[in-house]
Design a protein around this motif. Sequence first.
Motif, PDB file in Angstrom:
ATOM      1  N   PRO A 101       0.880  -1.050   0.014  1.00  0.00           N
ATOM      2  CA  PRO A 101       0.044   0.138  -0.191  1.00  0.00           C
ATOM      3  C   PRO A 101       0.966   1.380   0.205  1.00  0.00           C
ATOM      4  O   PRO A 101       1.914   1.279   0.681  1.00  0.00           O
ATOM      5  N   ILE A 102       0.397   2.197  -0.799  1.00  0.00           N
ATOM      6  CA  ILE A 102       1.238   3.574  -0.749  1.00  0.00           C
ATOM      7  C   ILE A 102       1.078   4.189   0.628  1.00  0.00           C
ATOM      8  O   ILE A 102      -0.139   4.285   1.088  1.00  0.00           O
ATOM      9  N   PRO A 103       1.921   4.930   1.166  1.00  0.00           N
ATOM     10  CA  PRO A 103       1.638   5.192   2.431  1.00  0.00           C
ATOM     11  C   PRO A 103       0.931   6.675   2.440  1.00  0.00           C
ATOM     12  O   PRO A 103       1.197   7.382   1.223  1.00  0.00           O
ATOM     13  N   ASP A 104       0.355   7.489   3.409  1.00  0.00           N
ATOM     14  CA  ASP A 104      -0.219   8.465   3.369  1.00  0.00           C
ATOM     15  C   ASP A 104       0.802   9.675   3.196  1.00  0.00           C
ATOM     16  O   ASP A 104       1.842   9.488   3.678  1.00  0.00           O
ATOM     17  N   GLY A 105       0.501  10.398   2.205  1.00  0.00           N
ATOM     18  CA  GLY A 105       1.470  11.744   2.162  1.00  0.00           C
ATOM     19  C   GLY A 105       2.342  11.294   0.935  1.00  0.00           C
ATOM     20  O   GLY A 105       3.147  12.215   0.605  1.00  0.00           O
ATOM     21  N   ALA A 106       2.589  10.196   0.303  1.00  0.00           N
ATOM     22  CA  ALA A 106       3.275   9.671  -0.750  1.00  0.00           C
ATOM     23  C   ALA A 106       2.297  10.024  -2.050  1.00  0.00           C
ATOM     24  O   ALA A 106       1.185   9.404  -1.953  1.00  0.00           O
ATOM     25  N   ASN A 107       2.691  10.333  -3.136  1.00  0.00           N
ATOM     26  CA  ASN A 107       1.924  10.258  -4.450  1.00  0.00           C
ATOM     27  C   ASN A 107       2.764   9.998  -5.460  1.00  0.00           C
ATOM     28  O   ASN A 107       2.170   9.915  -6.790  1.00  0.00           O
TER      29      ASN A 107
END
Length: 435
Positions: A101-107
């Motif tokens: 999963p992509i962590p919060d804050g990363a895009n």
Amino acid sequence: MSSSWLSLEEALSKALAATHVVSDIETISLFSAHRRVVAQDVVATIDVPPWDNSAMDGFAINANSYTQGQALTVQGIITAGEKASTPLSAGHAYKIMTGAPIPDGANTVIMIENCGNDANGNLIINEAPTLGQNIRPQANDIAKGQVLIKKGTQLRAEHLMLLSSQGLNEVVVYRKLRVGIVATGNELAAPGESRSDTQIYESNRVGISAILSDQNVEVIDFGIVEDDKASLTKLFHQAASNASDSSNNRAGPATPTTRTAAGASTKGNAGNNVDIMVSSGGVSVGDADYVKDVIEAMGHIEFWKIAVKPGKPFALGRLNNTVFCGLPGNPVSSFVTAKLLVLPIISKMQGRQDGHTALTVTATLTKDIKRRAGRRDYQRATMSYDDNGNLVVTPFKTQSSGVMTSITSANCFMIIHEDISTLAIGNTVPVMPFT
């Protein structure tokens, strides 16, 4: 009963109009569902993927706050099956594995091959990042509520994988069709048994059974029955009703043998009738060809004789709720008509929406052809590639419907349409590959 010749399209249209979908359904394990037909739409209950995830091994960053050449501190590692415990901090990156999963804050995810380290061990990115790159968004493949598989689809391996990705382990399908097969003729002896000087070994049942088993139907072998009206009447009564007497089964045991698609043999219940009865032989115009007369007396013959070579004496009828398919006795004719007519009937009765249209390709003829027009001709042939990579086809010199080696030596049927009497080298023709 009409005795006029029908084109293949007319015969197929009449055959499909005279048959019905077997509507009984059952719920089965996905591990038993290969080639079964879905009885209702399957709707997605979860998104796939269920969250934004990394499309490759790399580093998750925030592209909006990143400055080219900036050294980033690696905040942690996220592997598949885990998630970050804290959001991405400014000036940091998460090392991330494919599917995680992509962590919060990363895009953005930068592939690991485009990254390095400075003298202090901090992360250096060797390319200009693009917002959203290498991220698979939530529901990118499947959205909750989407129809995954439509009713009438015959399930293949890829469908089963798709269903399993939804957490499903069962699926609702139409029940298997029960298809009876029988060979008729006093001249026939069962393989493995002794034969008289005037008999030949019967070969159609095993070939038809193999063709049918590819469709994942339950095949009931009624053996060989003699050419007399009493024996035929008793046999067809057994197939189309709940009669359990199999004493006329000259080639096998009193209880018919059920051959499953996997090739195993188990005892079937003779008391259960069949959805389709496929016979070979006895549908021509000889003095001992009684099959049509018996079917007409017991039920109804829809048509017989189609403008196809080989395979003209094909008969379609009905006995109560059982569809009757009478194939010619010659092995090649039986093989051809089973492919062209019986398989589409099975597809219709299975509830399949895609039908059963045989694959054809175009190839270049390697020899001249001269013949009598009037019937569509399915000539045995070999198809190959020439030196330029183009498909070419060469028909066999011998096209007799009694020569079975012309099938085993061939890899395709070359199709010559009804109105064509001559073809020249270099002409293109439709070809039906054996599959």
